[in-house]
Design an enzyme around this catalytic site. Sequence first.
Site, mmCIF file in Angstrom:
data_model
loop_
_atom_site.group_PDB
_atom_site.id
_atom_site.type_symbol
_atom_site.label_atom_id
_atom_site.label_comp_id
_atom_site.label_asym_id
_atom_site.label_seq_id
_atom_site.Cartn_x
_atom_site.Cartn_y
_atom_site.Cartn_z
ATOM 1 N N LYS A 62 0.806 -1.208 0.000
ATOM 2 C CA LYS A 62 0.000 0.000 0.000
ATOM 3 C C LYS A 62 0.846 1.267 0.000
ATOM 4 C CE LYS A 62 -0.698 0.312 4.757
ATOM 5 N NZ LYS A 62 -0.234 1.595 5.275
ATOM 6 N N THR A 63 1.927 1.245 0.765
ATOM 7 C CA THR A 63 2.786 2.432 0.782
ATOM 8 C C THR A 63 3.393 2.657 -0.597
ATOM 9 O OG1 THR A 63 3.316 1.903 3.053
ATOM 10 C CG2 THR A 63 4.650 3.576 2.013
ATOM 11 N N ASP A 249 -3.660 7.702 3.716
ATOM 12 C CA ASP A 249 -3.160 6.403 4.152
ATOM 13 C C ASP A 249 -4.007 5.904 5.333
ATOM 14 O OD1 ASP A 249 -1.503 4.247 4.355
ATOM 15 O OD2 ASP A 249 0.081 5.295 5.438
ATOM 16 N N GLU A 250 -4.082 4.617 5.534
ATOM 17 C CA GLU A 250 -4.777 4.041 6.705
ATOM 18 C C GLU A 250 -6.172 4.622 6.884
ATOM 19 O OE1 GLU A 250 -3.347 1.592 8.222
ATOM 20 O OE2 GLU A 250 -1.227 1.959 8.627
ATOM 21 N N GLN A 280 -7.819 -4.267 9.223
ATOM 22 C CA GLN A 280 -6.781 -3.791 10.139
ATOM 23 C C GLN A 280 -7.236 -2.593 10.952
ATOM 24 O OE1 GLN A 280 -2.541 -3.998 8.847
ATOM 25 N NE2 GLN A 280 -3.429 -4.417 6.848
ATOM 26 N N ARG A 631 2.157 -9.586 10.468
ATOM 27 C CA ARG A 631 3.437 -8.865 10.565
ATOM 28 C C ARG A 631 4.600 -9.769 10.177
ATOM 29 N NH1 ARG A 631 1.774 -4.833 9.324
ATOM 30 N NH2 ARG A 631 -0.100 -6.083 9.085
#
Length: 776
Positions: A62-63, A249-250, A280, A631
């Site tokens: 995503k980044t 973002d997020e 998330q 993670r």
Amino acid sequence: MTDPFDLTDEPLDDPAPGAAAAPAPADAPPPPWLTGLNPEQRHAVETTEGPVLVLSGAGTGKTRVLTTRVAYILHRRLTRPWRVLAVTFTNRAAREMRERLGSMIGPVSESVWLGTFHALSLKILRRHAGLAGLRDGFTILDADDQLRLLKQLMTDAGLDPKREPPKGLMGRIQRWKDRGLTPDRVPEDDVKGAAGRRAGDLYARYQARLLELNACDFGDLLLHTLGILQKHPDVAEEYQTRFDYILVDEYQDTNVAQYLWLRLLAARHKNLCCVGDDDQSIYSWRGAEVGNILRFETDYPGAAVIRLERNYRSAPPILGAASALIRHNADRLGKDLIAAGATADDPDAPPVKVRGLWDGEAEARWVVEEIEALGHEGLPAAGTAILVRATFQMREFEDRLMACGVPYQVIGGPRFYERLEIRDALAYLRLVAQPDDDLAFERIVNTPKRSLGEASLQIVQKHARAEGKPLLNAARDLSDGDDLKARAKKALAAFVADVDRWRALVGGLPPAELCATILEESGYAAMWKADKSPDAPGRVENLEELVGAVAEFESLDAFLEHIALVMETESKGAAAGVTLMTLHGAKGLEFDVVFLPGWEEDIFPHRRALEEGGQASLEEERRLAYVGLTRARKRAFVSFAANRRIYNNWQASLPSRFVDELPDDFVEKASDTGLYGAVTAGFAEEPGGWGTRHARRSLNGNGNGGGGGGTRLSPGTGSWKARDRSGEGTDIAVGQRVFHQKFGYGRVLSNDGGKLAVDFEKAGRKTVVAGFVEAA
DNA sequence: GACGGGCCGTTTTTT
DNA sequence: ACGGCCCGTC
């Protein structure tokens, strides 16, 4: 270094709107950063016009999509850098994005409006402070100041802080701010039942007091900006026109205030690209609304929705386990991660290891043993994380890591700028930079002691209020007159003179030198140097570190601006050892190896979460488990203990329902003690029988520790399908020869209520729990 | 203004 | 059990 929040300050009125809009030649070769994308990522990058929602699963890049999208927009010359707004939640994410963008497109990236919601809000707010009732140079309070202030107001209002905890009201006010509610807009129902039905009134007073102090809290950064945009269409239009492209973002973490903020800013061009993952979303308790992501398509009709489901991070078993787990959530958009990239094809990828242990200590021992073993397999501690649900779980691991000499770092402890001595030092700097900063004045006027006690201060405050002056000016008046005793008068005069003198040095002296001078001349540094308490030397060091931090800024103002928003020092150096942190803290990070201990009912999912939020909270807890698992790149370990000491009480614990929800295919379940086995499929269908799952049975009220083997666990509970180990451990006698799975054969030296000291033939002398050994 | 006894709370936390 | 905080006393 450069301040990451010193967003390059191009004039708002674009000198030459659209001037550089000549598109790149169509036949130019695509830049290298564009070619490595998969089709979905590329689609997300190239769909520049109109609203776009990118549902981006864990580890799907995503980044990369966000940064590449900005690079692409600029490369295509669709607009100019300062007309692009990219918003993140944390400074860490902002920093990372800025770095990656820089490596793609070079220095032009500096001009992009990139930062956290709060930093960007502040940037806007500084320009229009007056519209929010603030003056230039307003200060931002930290959590401590906020609470202190509110406490004072509550006391003034005659509320008993014991009955009406200020923390409770503070939280409530923050939730209101999260929802974009100013005091006049708080719903009637909300106000009742808190702070003696005066919550709304106190909220209003709190806000008024902040304005008097020319201060705002973190929530206000958004709230004031929002208010300005709502009430001043001219200002709103300026920004709406300016930001041709907005990226977020997020997105699943946005609260209502942030949602409104974005909606306003995007209202004109509607080129809003939100990237997020509903799976998330783990911050509802601080106001995040997953609903924002769920309703995106409704709010922005015709929005493109792009799913990123190819996971490049985790080995297939880890992905399989995580996906199966999260499928137990009903309330989700539904995405399935597919292993992709280098990790996808490894046929030898080991399963997620799930282990039941006797107690927390055994669990810590097991984790550290595994870490040491992995070290020999070429997976060093530096790439390993232990992720816990709550901070109190960290201690056992710290103890064990320390005992074994494994290097580690705890992430998320008390932060540098929240330490007492740092806050004091900052108050000095604030007062020098901003003489009307009354909170700073109050904080340090008598620190170190200058014989300016409560009584003298009251007089200064009274005078200040009467004259409508800042405290420092009031103090200046009173240092010459009859209102104060001679002693106080003299001290106050000296203090004011000091501040004036330091103030004269601003701009003349490099800020670090100024800072050092102030700490010396004020006697503040000396105060700690003279202090005999054990933590004083540490504080002196911290002060020195502060001076070092100031040295990296060009001016005192720049430094103060920076620290108001970035309440952490830059993390120094690469992580050397095992990382110990909470699951919440781990979001957005990745590790080769992840340990997830404490998967027990009441801890994870946490009992209070369930009590307070029911099903919705259970799902959030499950998302947290999902975040934890995802993670991991190569290995993931889940563990639970059968017994745990909580507030010095031994309690039997049951494996978390999340353990049951892990699929057998990708998971290897085992137990040293035969404790596992735990949980039958279909426990939920068994009415009554498994109701005990949520009940906490006291393991032994008589407090003789966790010894005694499995006797207290097994009978009648049905919890454990394991072999009946009743009686094991209790009958181990001193001098007896025993066998232990890890340590082998040995002779018992002592038996302290089930804690055995054993002299093992190979492993040497160890303390083990009786349940771990059998007579040999 | 410094010490100490009693009382409370003890999920997660950014900015 | 333990630590932090508040208030009271000396």
